[in-house]
Design a protein around this motif. Structure first.
Motif, PDB file in Angstrom:
ATOM      1  N   GLY A 124       0.833  -1.196   0.000  1.00 40.27           N
ATOM      2  CA  GLY A 124       0.000   0.000   0.000  1.00 40.27           C
ATOM      3  C   GLY A 124       0.864   1.240   0.000  1.00 40.27           C
ATOM      4  O   GLY A 124       2.057   1.177   0.331  1.00 40.27           O
ATOM      5  N   ALA A 125       0.254   2.360  -0.404  1.00 42.51           N
ATOM      6  CA  ALA A 125       1.000   3.625  -0.417  1.00 42.51           C
ATOM      7  C   ALA A 125       0.090   4.786  -0.027  1.00 42.51           C
ATOM      8  O   ALA A 125       0.388   5.936  -0.312  1.00 42.51           O
ATOM      9  CB  ALA A 125       1.602   3.858  -1.797  1.00 42.51           C
ATOM     10  N   GLY A 126      -1.030   4.493   0.653  1.00 43.01           N
ATOM     11  CA  GLY A 126      -1.938   5.535   1.135  1.00 43.01           C
ATOM     12  C   GLY A 126      -1.512   6.033   2.511  1.00 43.01           C
ATOM     13  O   GLY A 126      -0.359   5.844   2.929  1.00 43.01           O
ATOM     14  N   GLY A 127      -2.454   6.643   3.204  1.00 41.67           N
ATOM     15  CA  GLY A 127      -2.154   7.243   4.503  1.00 41.67           C
ATOM     16  C   GLY A 127      -1.669   6.222   5.529  1.00 41.67           C
ATOM     17  O   GLY A 127      -0.721   6.484   6.284  1.00 41.67           O
ATOM     18  N   ALA A 128      -2.305   5.066   5.564  1.00 45.35           N
ATOM     19  CA  ALA A 128      -1.928   4.050   6.552  1.00 45.35           C
ATOM     20  C   ALA A 128      -0.517   3.532   6.273  1.00 45.35           C
ATOM     21  O   ALA A 128       0.308   3.400   7.194  1.00 45.35           O
ATOM     22  CB  ALA A 128      -2.932   2.893   6.510  1.00 45.35           C
ATOM     23  N   ASN A 147       3.044  -1.432  -4.057  1.00 49.02           N
ATOM     24  CA  ASN A 147       1.704  -0.886  -4.258  1.00 49.02           C
ATOM     25  C   ASN A 147       1.191  -1.215  -5.652  1.00 49.02           C
ATOM     26  O   ASN A 147       1.966  -1.366  -6.591  1.00 49.02           O
ATOM     27  CB  ASN A 147       1.729   0.632  -4.072  1.00 49.02           C
ATOM     28  CG  ASN A 147       0.338   1.218  -3.951  1.00 49.02           C
ATOM     29  OD1 ASN A 147      -0.493   0.685  -3.204  1.00 49.02           O
ATOM     30  ND2 ASN A 147       0.078   2.301  -4.665  1.00 49.02           N
ATOM     31  N   ARG A 148      -0.167  -1.337  -5.741  1.00 48.70           N
ATOM     32  CA  ARG A 148      -0.800  -1.593  -7.045  1.00 48.70           C
ATOM     33  C   ARG A 148      -0.327  -0.554  -8.057  1.00 48.70           C
ATOM     34  O   ARG A 148       0.101  -0.898  -9.149  1.00 48.70           O
ATOM     35  CB  ARG A 148      -2.323  -1.537  -6.873  1.00 48.70           C
ATOM     36  CG  ARG A 148      -3.091  -1.719  -8.148  1.00 48.70           C
ATOM     37  CD  ARG A 148      -4.575  -1.752  -7.873  1.00 48.70           C
ATOM     38  NE  ARG A 148      -5.048  -0.499  -7.265  1.00 48.70           N
ATOM     39  CZ  ARG A 148      -6.303  -0.275  -6.924  1.00 48.70           C
ATOM     40  NH1 ARG A 148      -7.220  -1.206  -7.082  1.00 48.70           N
ATOM     41  NH2 ARG A 148      -6.649   0.878  -6.399  1.00 48.70           N
ATOM     42  N   THR A 149      -0.393   0.719  -7.670  1.00 46.71           N
ATOM     43  CA  THR A 149       0.149   1.781  -8.518  1.00 46.71           C
ATOM     44  C   THR A 149       1.597   2.010  -8.101  1.00 46.71           C
ATOM     45  O   THR A 149       1.872   2.644  -7.087  1.00 46.71           O
ATOM     46  CB  THR A 149      -0.668   3.083  -8.347  1.00 46.71           C
ATOM     47  OG1 THR A 149      -2.054   2.762  -8.468  1.00 46.71           O
ATOM     48  CG2 THR A 149      -0.280   4.124  -9.380  1.00 46.71           C
ATOM     49  N   ARG A 152       3.087   5.426  -6.980  1.00 43.88           N
ATOM     50  CA  ARG A 152       2.780   5.937  -5.624  1.00 43.88           C
ATOM     51  C   ARG A 152       3.761   5.357  -4.606  1.00 43.88           C
ATOM     52  O   ARG A 152       4.163   6.018  -3.655  1.00 43.88           O
ATOM     53  CB  ARG A 152       1.352   5.577  -5.216  1.00 43.88           C
ATOM     54  CG  ARG A 152       0.294   6.452  -5.819  1.00 43.88           C
ATOM     55  CD  ARG A 152      -1.065   6.143  -5.188  1.00 43.88           C
ATOM     56  NE  ARG A 152      -1.293   6.875  -3.954  1.00 43.88           N
ATOM     57  CZ  ARG A 152      -2.258   6.583  -3.086  1.00 43.88           C
ATOM     58  NH1 ARG A 152      -3.067   5.556  -3.294  1.00 43.88           N
ATOM     59  NH2 ARG A 152      -2.413   7.308  -1.997  1.00 43.88           N
ATOM     60  N   LEU A 168       3.189  -4.537  -7.175  1.00 38.85           N
ATOM     61  CA  LEU A 168       2.810  -5.768  -6.469  1.00 38.85           C
ATOM     62  C   LEU A 168       3.488  -7.001  -7.075  1.00 38.85           C
ATOM     63  O   LEU A 168       3.689  -8.004  -6.390  1.00 38.85           O
ATOM     64  CB  LEU A 168       1.284  -5.947  -6.490  1.00 38.85           C
ATOM     65  CG  LEU A 168       0.467  -4.914  -5.706  1.00 38.85           C
ATOM     66  CD1 LEU A 168      -1.025  -5.212  -5.846  1.00 38.85           C
ATOM     67  CD2 LEU A 168       0.865  -4.866  -4.238  1.00 38.85           C
ATOM     68  N   ALA A 184      -1.203  -2.719   4.396  1.00 37.13           N
ATOM     69  CA  ALA A 184      -1.685  -1.391   4.774  1.00 37.13           C
ATOM     70  C   ALA A 184      -2.676  -0.871   3.737  1.00 37.13           C
ATOM     71  O   ALA A 184      -2.816   0.333   3.548  1.00 37.13           O
ATOM     72  CB  ALA A 184      -0.511  -0.432   4.938  1.00 37.13           C
ATOM     73  N   THR A 185      -3.351  -1.790   3.039  1.00 36.63           N
ATOM     74  CA  THR A 185      -4.448  -1.411   2.135  1.00 36.63           C
ATOM     75  C   THR A 185      -5.760  -1.878   2.759  1.00 36.63           C
ATOM     76  O   THR A 185      -5.756  -2.561   3.790  1.00 36.63           O
ATOM     77  CB  THR A 185      -4.324  -2.078   0.750  1.00 36.63           C
ATOM     78  OG1 THR A 185      -4.693  -3.466   0.867  1.00 36.63           O
ATOM     79  CG2 THR A 185      -2.916  -1.980   0.191  1.00 36.63           C
ATOM     80  N   VAL A 187      -7.689  -3.886   1.186  1.00 34.91           N
ATOM     81  CA  VAL A 187      -8.037  -5.147   0.509  1.00 34.91           C
ATOM     82  C   VAL A 187      -8.245  -6.243   1.565  1.00 34.91           C
ATOM     83  O   VAL A 187      -7.400  -6.451   2.426  1.00 34.91           O
ATOM     84  CB  VAL A 187      -6.939  -5.567  -0.483  1.00 34.91           C
ATOM     85  CG1 VAL A 187      -7.318  -6.880  -1.172  1.00 34.91           C
ATOM     86  CG2 VAL A 187      -6.706  -4.482  -1.512  1.00 34.91           C
TER      87      VAL A 187
END
Ligand code: ATR
Length: 267
Positions: A124-128, A147-149, A152, A168, A184-185, A187
């Motif tokens: 993951g690459a978001g806030g979490a 990360n999927r993207t 990011r 990924l 940390a996503t 999913v």
């Protein structure tokens, strides 16, 4: 009576009131934990009002974790992460902290994971992911962000020390030599899916999920099957609350009572 609370909008069903109020009972505190859902344009006024009314502390959730950055004095970690989930109103001025990050670290150390020197893979690459990657780097881990993207992940890796960014597709190779894997996503929350191919998991890993609904995610089931150690999403939720409560009250949190309440609610 002391008042604490959660700022968000919409909050939905939160586990924080019961977890914190279980702690107040255990500590013999005359206190309540209340949900507040101000409109975005009233956030600053809400914070000033909370201070004026003698509210002792607030947790902050979506969509205000970034908005409050300019409204409080930030501690160093919250400043670097760029998100606040806990505001302390007990001092002269409101201060902002990130106990999500601290909670993730304590969830790991509490399960005998030696983060210092660990090779960690964060999905993951978001806030979490950002909060977790920063705190693990601070604690001495080497971090691969997948990360999927991919872009990011690469962007986040430029901000986090001792980290690299990946897509990924790199997970099987990254996990061959990793100690810790953290999802940390989101999913696993909506569908019974995992962001990590089951075949990439192995028994040398400790696998932590931030998803807590359901507790038994596809990722954690796959990890168990592969013989890996697992840490479910309730642990991070628990320890972010523990860290917030300890900051607000200056007392040791009754971790057992909070954990029992949380798990009863999630069962
Ligand atoms: P948060 O701030 O809660 O971490 P976010 O910023 O929306 O939330 O980030 C969600 C993360 O979950 C992202 O890393 C996202 O990947 P992208 O950056 O490629 O969007 C990841 N994510 C969400 N759904 C996913 C899926 N179905 N498969 C893989 N990754 C997913």
């Amino acid at each position: 009576m002391d008042v604490y609370g959660l700022l968000g909008n919409p909050v939905g069903h939160s586990l924080s009131p019961s977890m914190h109020e279980a702690a107040y009972r255990e500590l013999g505190m005359d206190a309540r934990y209340v949900i507040f859902e101000p409109e975005a344009e009233s956030l600053r006024a809400a914070l000033q009002g909370a201070s004026a009314l003698g509210i002792k502390g607030l947790n902050v959730t979506i969509p205000f974790k970034q908005e409050v950055l300019t409204m409080v004095e930030l501690d160093e970690l919250a400043d670097r992460i760029g998100a606040v989930n806990t505001i302390d109103l007990t001092g002269d001025r409101p201060t902002g902290h990130n106990t999500d990050a601290v909670g993730a670290r304590r969830a790991l150390t509490d399960h005998a994971v030696d983060v210092d020197g660990a090779r960690a893979v964060v999905v993951g690459a978001g806030g979490a992911a950002r909060a977790i990657a920063f705190v693990l780097a601070d604690a001495g881990a080497t971090i691969h962000i997948a990360n999927r993207t991919k872009e990011r992940a690469e962007e986040l890796a430029t901000a986090v020390p001792k980290s690299t960014g990946h897509g990924l597709g790199d997970l099987p190779e990254l996990l061959e030599n990793a100690d810790v894997l953290i999802n940390a996503t989101s999913v696993g929350m909506e569908e019974d899916e995992s962001p990590v191919p089951a075949g990439a998991l192995n028994r040398h890993l400790t696998v932590m999920d931030i998803v807590y609904r359901p507790l038994e995610t596809r990722l954690l089931r796959d990890a168990e099957e592969a013989g890996a150690a697992t840490i479910d999403g309730a642990w991070m939720l628990l320890y972010q609350g523990v860290a917030a409560l300890e900051r607000w009250t200056g007392q040791d949190a009754p971790v057992e009572a909070m954990n029992e309440t949380l798990r009863a609610e999630l069962a």
